[in-house]
Motif scaffolding. Structure first.
Motif, PDB file in Angstrom:
ATOM      1  N   VAL A  94       2.905  39.188 -18.242  1.00 19.44           N
ATOM      2  CA  VAL A  94       3.843  40.133 -17.645  1.00 19.44           C
ATOM      3  C   VAL A  94       5.223  39.498 -17.599  1.00 19.44           C
ATOM      4  O   VAL A  94       5.392  38.381 -17.114  1.00 19.44           O
ATOM      5  CB  VAL A  94       3.396  40.523 -16.218  1.00 19.44           C
ATOM      6  CG1 VAL A  94       4.369  41.516 -15.600  1.00 19.44           C
ATOM      7  CG2 VAL A  94       1.977  41.094 -16.243  1.00 19.44           C
ATOM      8  N   PHE A  95       6.197  40.235 -18.113  1.00 22.68           N
ATOM      9  CA  PHE A  95       7.584  39.783 -18.124  1.00 22.68           C
ATOM     10  C   PHE A  95       8.430  40.777 -17.352  1.00 22.68           C
ATOM     11  O   PHE A  95       8.227  41.983 -17.456  1.00 22.68           O
ATOM     12  CB  PHE A  95       8.120  39.676 -19.558  1.00 22.68           C
ATOM     13  CG  PHE A  95       7.366  38.687 -20.391  1.00 22.68           C
ATOM     14  CD1 PHE A  95       7.714  37.346 -20.394  1.00 22.68           C
ATOM     15  CD2 PHE A  95       6.290  39.100 -21.172  1.00 22.68           C
ATOM     16  CE1 PHE A  95       7.006  36.433 -21.156  1.00 22.68           C
ATOM     17  CE2 PHE A  95       5.580  38.195 -21.935  1.00 22.68           C
ATOM     18  CZ  PHE A  95       5.937  36.857 -21.922  1.00 22.68           C
ATOM     19  N   THR A  96       9.375  40.271 -16.579  1.00 20.54           N
ATOM     20  CA  THR A  96      10.314  41.116 -15.854  1.00 20.54           C
ATOM     21  C   THR A  96      11.555  41.278 -16.708  1.00 20.54           C
ATOM     22  O   THR A  96      12.124  40.284 -17.173  1.00 20.54           O
ATOM     23  CB  THR A  96      10.671  40.486 -14.493  1.00 20.54           C
ATOM     24  OG1 THR A  96       9.454  40.281 -13.760  1.00 20.54           O
ATOM     25  CG2 THR A  96      11.603  41.375 -13.701  1.00 20.54           C
ATOM     26  N   TYR A  97      11.958  42.519 -16.925  1.00 18.59           N
ATOM     27  CA  TYR A  97      13.139  42.789 -17.743  1.00 18.59           C
ATOM     28  C   TYR A  97      14.350  42.088 -17.148  1.00 18.59           C
ATOM     29  O   TYR A  97      14.570  42.098 -15.940  1.00 18.59           O
ATOM     30  CB  TYR A  97      13.405  44.306 -17.819  1.00 18.59           C
ATOM     31  CG  TYR A  97      14.705  44.608 -18.504  1.00 18.59           C
ATOM     32  CD1 TYR A  97      14.793  44.595 -19.894  1.00 18.59           C
ATOM     33  CD2 TYR A  97      15.857  44.861 -17.779  1.00 18.59           C
ATOM     34  CE1 TYR A  97      15.992  44.835 -20.532  1.00 18.59           C
ATOM     35  CE2 TYR A  97      17.069  45.106 -18.401  1.00 18.59           C
ATOM     36  CZ  TYR A  97      17.135  45.093 -19.778  1.00 18.59           C
ATOM     37  OH  TYR A  97      18.327  45.319 -20.404  1.00 18.59           O
ATOM     38  N   SER A  98      15.128  41.470 -18.018  1.00 20.71           N
ATOM     39  CA  SER A  98      16.409  40.905 -17.601  1.00 20.71           C
ATOM     40  C   SER A  98      17.456  41.296 -18.637  1.00 20.71           C
ATOM     41  O   SER A  98      17.180  41.342 -19.836  1.00 20.71           O
ATOM     42  CB  SER A  98      16.331  39.382 -17.455  1.00 20.71           C
ATOM     43  OG  SER A  98      15.960  38.778 -18.676  1.00 20.71           O
ATOM     44  N   GLU A  99      18.626  41.598 -18.155  1.00 25.76           N
ATOM     45  CA  GLU A  99      19.706  42.049 -19.014  1.00 25.76           C
ATOM     46  C   GLU A  99      20.132  40.943 -19.985  1.00 25.76           C
ATOM     47  O   GLU A  99      20.217  39.779 -19.611  1.00 25.76           O
ATOM     48  CB  GLU A  99      20.922  42.473 -18.175  1.00 25.76           C
ATOM     49  CG  GLU A  99      20.720  43.758 -17.398  1.00 25.76           C
ATOM     50  CD  GLU A  99      19.858  43.613 -16.149  1.00 25.76           C
ATOM     51  OE1 GLU A  99      19.473  42.475 -15.788  1.00 25.76           O
ATOM     52  OE2 GLU A  99      19.536  44.642 -15.540  1.00 25.76           O
TER      53      GLU A  99
END
Length: 169
Positions: A94-99
């Motif tokens: 699981v990866f958290t979106y980052s700009e």
């Protein structure tokens, strides 16, 4: 898109390939997949996973998932969670979106707050642990080849089975 039936059938009968697949999902919501400009949808993804399991019921299948993509609504996230729960996956990354500067996603007007991204990540990490535990339980009592990967430490050596179950002996 490159994991064709022919490739899966070849792998299923080959003695040179192990039954471990990592098939990136990114999202279990077709709206989010379109926003990410992915060239597949959930129906196609499910068909690939089902094909793997029909040929190799013992296969370990992992998936990458991104939470908090700018257009991901609560409903889209819930759709992703339920889609993942419905699949015979063995684990999640699981990866958290980052700009990222200079990307189309960074220019999108809608943005998911960091607190919500974090909460969604925690939820999918729990789903991933449930999937991993269920996969391990399915294989209790089985005998499989192991690739030992460590030196003996504290009297034990660790490695992975041919379908990616970590073992200690």
């Amino acid at each position: 898109n490159l994991l064709t039936d022919e490739i899966l059938e070849f792998i299923s009968t080959s003695r040179s390939f192990v039954h471990h697949f990592h098939v990136p999902l990114q999202s279990g919501c077709d709206n989010t997949l379109r926003a990410m400009k992915r060239r597949y949808n959930t129906d196609g993804y499910r068909a690939r996973i089902d094909k793997i399991k029909s040929l190799m019921s013992d296969a370990c299948i992992g998936a990458d998932v991104i939470v908090g993509f700018p257009t991901e609504s609560d409903s889209d996230f819930n759709e992703t969670r339920e889609f993942i729960k419905s699949l015979p996956l063995s684990y999640l990354h699981v990866f958290t979106y980052s700009e990222r500067e200079n990307t189309p996603a960074a220019q999108m007007e809608i943005s998911v707050p960091h607190t919500i991204r974090s909460e969604r990540s925690k939820i999918l990490h729990m789903v991933g642990e449930e999937k991993r535990t269920a996969f391990y339980r399915e294989h209790i009592g089985t005998i499989r080849p192991v690739l030992w990967e460590s030196d003996i430490k504290d009297g034990y050596i660790t490695g992975f089975t041919d379908n990616y179950i970590k073992v200690k002996h």
